[in-house]
Every structure is written in structure tokens, then in C-alpha cells.
Design a protein around this motif. Structure first.
Motif, short mmCIF file in Angstrom:
data_model
loop_
_atom_site.label_atom_id
_atom_site.label_comp_id
_atom_site.label_asym_id
_atom_site.label_seq_id
_atom_site.Cartn_x
_atom_site.Cartn_y
_atom_site.Cartn_z
N GLY A 118 0.90 -1.28 -0.02
CA GLY A 118 0.18 0.03 0.10
C GLY A 118 1.02 1.16 -0.02
N LEU A 119 0.36 2.39 -0.59
CA LEU A 119 1.16 3.55 -0.90
C LEU A 119 0.37 4.57 -0.75
CD1 LEU A 119 3.93 4.58 -1.72
CD2 LEU A 119 3.40 4.64 -3.94
N GLN A 120 0.70 5.65 -0.02
CA GLN A 120 0.31 6.91 0.06
C GLN A 120 0.93 7.92 -0.58
OE1 GLN A 120 -0.93 8.20 3.96
NE2 GLN A 120 -1.84 10.00 3.42
N PRO A 121 0.41 8.30 -1.87
CA PRO A 121 1.23 9.09 -3.05
C PRO A 121 1.46 10.53 -2.52
CG PRO A 121 -0.82 8.35 -4.10
CD PRO A 121 -0.66 7.45 -2.69
N SER A 122 0.35 10.88 -1.83
CA SER A 122 0.52 12.26 -1.19
C SER A 122 1.64 12.67 -0.34
CB SER A 122 -0.91 12.84 -0.57
OG SER A 122 -1.19 11.94 0.56
N GLU A 123 2.23 11.69 0.43
CA GLU A 123 3.44 11.81 1.19
C GLU A 123 4.46 12.14 0.35
OE1 GLU A 123 3.78 11.84 4.41
OE2 GLU A 123 1.96 11.09 5.10
N PHE A 124 4.77 11.50 -0.91
CA PHE A 124 5.87 11.75 -1.71
C PHE A 124 5.78 13.15 -2.53
CE2 PHE A 124 5.94 7.44 -1.04
CZ PHE A 124 7.05 7.07 -0.72
N LEU A 125 4.48 13.59 -2.80
CA LEU A 125 4.08 14.80 -3.47
C LEU A 125 4.63 16.14 -2.72
CD1 LEU A 125 2.28 15.61 -6.01
CD2 LEU A 125 0.48 15.99 -4.56
N LYS A 126 4.53 15.95 -1.31
CA LYS A 126 4.90 17.11 -0.44
C LYS A 126 6.45 17.63 -0.70
CE LYS A 126 3.80 15.30 3.36
NZ LYS A 126 3.67 14.92 4.76
N PRO A 127 7.31 16.99 -0.59
CA PRO A 127 8.80 17.21 -0.77
C PRO A 127 8.96 17.71 -2.30
CG PRO A 127 8.85 14.86 -0.37
CD PRO A 127 7.42 15.31 -0.14
N ALA A 128 8.42 16.86 -3.18
CA ALA A 128 8.63 17.36 -4.42
C ALA A 128 8.18 18.57 -4.81
CB ALA A 128 8.10 16.22 -5.51
N PHE A 129 6.90 18.82 -4.11
CA PHE A 129 6.23 20.24 -4.36
C PHE A 129 7.07 21.33 -3.80
CE2 PHE A 129 3.65 23.57 -2.43
CZ PHE A 129 3.13 23.94 -3.54
N VAL A 130 7.62 21.28 -2.74
CA VAL A 130 8.33 22.26 -2.01
C VAL A 130 9.58 22.40 -2.97
CG1 VAL A 130 9.91 22.77 -0.14
CG2 VAL A 130 7.75 21.66 0.37
N ILE A 131 10.23 21.69 -3.56
CA ILE A 131 11.44 21.82 -4.38
C ILE A 131 11.10 22.40 -5.69
CG2 ILE A 131 13.33 20.61 -5.78
CD1 ILE A 131 13.71 20.31 -2.81
N LEU A 132 10.12 22.04 -6.27
CA LEU A 132 9.48 22.52 -7.38
C LEU A 132 9.03 24.31 -7.23
CD1 LEU A 132 7.55 19.88 -9.33
CD2 LEU A 132 10.11 20.68 -9.63
N ALA A 133 8.30 24.61 -6.21
CA ALA A 133 8.13 25.63 -5.88
C ALA A 133 9.06 26.54 -5.66
CB ALA A 133 7.04 25.64 -4.66
N ALA A 134 10.00 26.18 -4.87
CA ALA A 134 11.16 27.04 -4.60
C ALA A 134 12.10 27.21 -5.84
CB ALA A 134 12.22 26.02 -3.53
N SER A 345 5.13 4.50 3.87
CA SER A 345 5.00 5.60 3.09
C SER A 345 5.50 6.83 3.77
CB SER A 345 3.60 5.81 2.33
OG SER A 345 3.18 4.83 1.67
N SER A 346 5.33 7.14 4.81
CA SER A 346 5.61 8.33 5.57
C SER A 346 6.99 8.23 5.68
CB SER A 346 4.91 8.33 6.77
OG SER A 346 5.57 9.54 7.97
N LEU A 347 7.64 7.06 6.05
CA LEU A 347 9.07 6.92 6.27
C LEU A 347 10.11 7.10 5.13
CD1 LEU A 347 11.20 6.31 8.60
CD2 LEU A 347 10.85 3.72 8.11
N LEU A 348 9.54 6.57 3.93
CA LEU A 348 10.22 6.62 2.85
C LEU A 348 10.15 8.26 2.00
CD1 LEU A 348 9.14 3.54 0.86
CD2 LEU A 348 11.59 3.72 1.99
N SER A 349 9.09 8.79 2.30
CA SER A 349 8.91 10.10 1.90
C SER A 349 9.77 11.20 2.60
CB SER A 349 7.27 10.60 2.05
OG SER A 349 6.79 10.72 3.25
N LEU A 350 9.63 10.98 3.93
CA LEU A 350 10.63 11.52 4.84
C LEU A 350 12.16 11.36 4.55
CD1 LEU A 350 8.85 11.17 8.31
CD2 LEU A 350 9.04 13.33 6.80
N ALA A 351 12.22 10.22 4.16
CA ALA A 351 13.81 9.96 3.71
C ALA A 351 14.07 10.87 2.32
CB ALA A 351 13.92 8.48 3.65
N LEU A 352 13.09 10.69 1.52
CA LEU A 352 13.39 11.46 0.20
C LEU A 352 13.45 12.96 0.59
CD1 LEU A 352 13.26 11.62 -2.69
CD2 LEU A 352 10.92 12.11 -2.52
N ALA A 353 12.79 13.46 1.45
CA ALA A 353 12.89 14.74 1.97
C ALA A 353 14.24 15.40 2.56
CB ALA A 353 11.56 15.44 2.65
#
Length: 384
Positions: A118-134, A345-353
Motif C-alpha cells: 500500500g502506498l500513500q502518494p500524497s506523502e511523496f508529493l509534498k517534498p517534490a512540491f516544495v522543491i519545484l515551488a522553491a 510511505s511516511s518513512l520513505l517520503s521523509l527519507a526523500l525529503a
């Protein structure tokens, strides 16, 4: 030990990363496994699972999370932008797919299953969004690059699918971080007033039009224990634990707390390890945010400065919201405590961020062939 004279990829990485940030993230990851041993077993037993089911799964996800964080931390700022763009497009597509094909869990379509996972894709959307907005805000000075319009367009493209899920906690977090980046980019005070007014109108409209939001706000304002069982039970954990806690494994309130391993693990920590340990955890989060903001202030690159500020703001706000929910200071949001709450999902997305954050805070050659280094809080230029 790695010699300063070694010019290998690993050697350059070791001598350019901010080791204090890496240690702080390591402390949180380790603490997450330890604290989950207190909050996970009661929930697993109620669900008929193995006693250490959630602890074992968190430990399994921790290994790839660490590898992901380390791998991403080697990236250059240009590669960070490219990876973020790929993650953003993929995550947004999965968020839209979850709306159509994802199962309904607690009235929301936030998950999508890829085989047995199971994957919660919104978790990965957040850090990617921050990078693109910056990146978009940092390019506003270029005449051939419409940075600000792109940054403005990114917000509705991102939050509309989140609202449709619905996931108002993530929507609020993304919007606040975007507004902070807009402010850092130098917007006029008229924009501040306008954005604040738009946010107030959005909250009022959500309260009036969406029964789910209205019920959650009314339960929070009523103060009736029967209407906010988890929050009131979490407050009992703080009262039961006191300053030093009841001791590992001695907690009792966690046995009736439904989300003791996710949203309310901070309350379980208070009961078993005491408020003193909770304050120590708060200090670690505060250190990461303040250290990140200091490194962002020192950066000479506009993109790195804004991206680092946005990432640490997102990290700190998510932690603050979770802890405030546990203390009944804000309505329940269903938001995890970074690196401590259970969740693959939270752990992997936080690792990405955090990988993005470590990569963007590495010391790099400044203009003119000099290398910028920090000594005693001051920036010193040394020959490259």
C-alpha cells in the motif's frame, strides 16, 4: 575515517555534508523504532497480529529509507530539481489514480495498492512540491522564465486532488509552506493580506460545505470526551506519565488508544517515558528546523536557500501539528510524527525529503573558485 585530501565521491560527500543534521535525523529514526515498541504491540494485539508486527515492519522499511536518504544526499542541486520533477509527476498521477481506484478508508481515497504494498502518494508529493515551488520562485528574476506564475499555478494543481481525496491536513500543510516560500521570495504585504483572506474564506467554505470538516471542528470545540475519544485519552496519557513516566511497557492508556502507533505515539511516549523525554524530542525537532534555517540563511544560491527553508518548515510544521493534536490544541488531522510514527510511505517520503535537505545544505564551491566553509558561525572563503 576519510581523509580531507581524498577526492573520491564519498570523501567529498563526507566533508561537505552538515553532520549535525545527519546525526539529528539518525536520533529520530532510532527513537522511532524504540518508541514504536511501546505503542505498536497493543494495537497489533487488538488486530490479532503478531505482537511486534508494526515494530518489525518499521525496522524493515527503515533500511531502504536510510539508503534512499543517503543516495539522494549525493545529488547536485540540478539533479535534485530533476528528481523532484519526476517524483512530483509520478506522485500526482498516483494521487489521481487513488481517487478512482483506491479503496475508501475512513471516508477518504488516499491509498493505492501496487500488488501487496500500500502506498500513500500524497506523502511523496509534498517534498517534490516544495522543491519545484522553491525553484520557480527563485527563477522569478529571469526575464525568460515566468517563475512566479508557475509557482502560483503549482498550488492549485497540487491541492485540488488532495481536497478531492479528501485530505485537509496535507492540504493545509502544503498551502502554509507555499505561502511561507511566497513570503521569503519577497511578496508585497498586499499579497499577504490577500492570501490570508483567501485562506480564511477557504476554511469557512470547507466548514459550511463539507460535513466531515464540520464534524471534526465541532468535536474539537465541544470539549466533550465522548465526541473526541482519542484526544481525551491521549491527554490521560500525559497526566498518567508525569515528568518521568511509568516505565517502558508499564503504560495502560495505550491499550484503549486506537491509533497509539501512528497519530498518537507522542502521547504513548509521555505515559511510558515521561514529559521530559517528550521535551527532548521537541528539542531535536527544533534543532533540525533552526539548523536548517541557519544553513538556508548562509546559502548564496537562491534556489538552495528557498528549498532548504521550505523543507525544514514542512518538517517542523508536520511535527508541530501532530504534537498539538495530541495535546488537544488543534483538531485531529491524521498526520504522522516524522520518523517516529509507524508508516512505510511516511518513512520513505521523509527519507526523500531529508535526502534533498542534506544534498542542498552541502558546502559547495562559491563564485570565483573559492570554497565556502563555516567556522565558528562565520563564513570563510578558502581557495578551491
Amino acid at each position: 575515517m576519510v581523509s580531507r585530501a581524498e577526492r573520491s565521491l564519498v570523501g567529498d560527500w563526507w566533508w561537505t555534508i552538515d553532520k549535525a543534521l545527519v546525526v539529528a535525523f539518525g536520533v529520530l529514526m532510532t527513537s522511532g523504532v524504540v518508541l514504536l515498541m511501546a505503542g505498536g504491540p497493543p494495537v497489533a494485539q487488538r488486530l490479532g497480529l503478531d505482537t511486534f508486527h508494526f515494530v518489525n515492519r518499521q525496522a524493515i522499511f527503515l533500511a531502504p529509507a536510510v539508503l534512499l536518504m543517503l543516495a539522494v544526499s549525493f545529488l547536485t542541486p540540478r539533479l535534485v530539481r530533476r528528481v523532484a520533477l519526476a517524483v512530483y509527476v509520478g506522485s500526482l498521477g498516483l494521487v489521481l489514480a487513488a481517487l478512482e481506484f483506491g479503496p475508501e478508508i475512513k471516508g477518504a481515497h488516499r491509498w493505492i495498492y501496487l500488488g501487496p504494498f500500500g502506498l500513500q502518494p500524497s506523502e511523496f508529493l509534498k517534498p517534490a512540491f516544495v522543491i519545484l515551488a522553491a525553484w520557480a520562485f527563485s527563477e522569478k528574476a529571469r526575464s525568460d522564465m515566468p517563475g512566479t506564475p508557475i509557482a502560483i499555478l503549482l498550488l492549485p494543481v497540487t491541492i485540488v486532488p488532495l481536497i478531492l481525496q479528501p485530505d485537509f491536513g496535507q492540504t493545509m500543510l502544503v498551502t502554509v509552506v507555499w505561502a511561507c516560500l511566497f513570503f521569503i521570495a519577497g511578496l508585497h504585504w498586499i499579497w499577504v493580506i490577500g492570501l490570508g483572506g483567501a485562506g480564511a474564506v477557504g476554511i469557512f467554505a470547507a466548514y459550511e460545505l463539507l460535513p466531515h470538516v464540520r464534524a471534526r471542528i465541532e468535536r474539537f470545540l465541544s470539549g466533550d470526551a465522548s465526541e473526541s475519544f482519542q484526544v481525551e485519552t491521549a491527554l490521560q496519557s500525559f497526566a498518567s506519565g508525569g515528568w518521568l513516566g511509568r516505565g517502558p511497557g508499564e503504560g495502560t492508556v495505550k491499550r484503549i488508544l486506537p491509533d497509539a502507533h501512528t497519530d498518537f505515539i507522542f502521547a504513548v511516549t509521555a505515559e511510558e517515558f515521561g514529559i521530559a523525554v517528550c521535551l527532548a524530542i521537541v528539542c531535536v525537532y527544533a534543532f533540525i528546523v533552526l539548523r536548517g534555517m541557519l544553513l538556508a540563511h548562509r546559502s548564496q544560491d537562491a534556489f538552495c536557500r528557498m528549498a532548504v527553508a521550505g523543507l525544514v518548515l514542512m518538517f517542523g510544521l508536520q511535527a508541530s501539528i501532530n504534537m498539538m493534536v495530541n495535546l488537544h490544541l488543534v483538531p485531529a488531522k491524521g498526520m504522522t510524527l516524522p520518523f517516529i510514527s509507524y508508516g512505510g510511505s511516511s518513512l520513505l517520503s521523509l527519507a526523500l525529503a531529508t535526502g534533498f535537505l542534506i544534498a542542498l545544505t552541502r558546502r559547495r564551491p562559491a563564485a570565483g573558485g573559492a570554497r565556502t566553509e563555516a567556522y565558528g558561525g562565520a563564513l570563510v572563503e578558502r581557495p578551491a
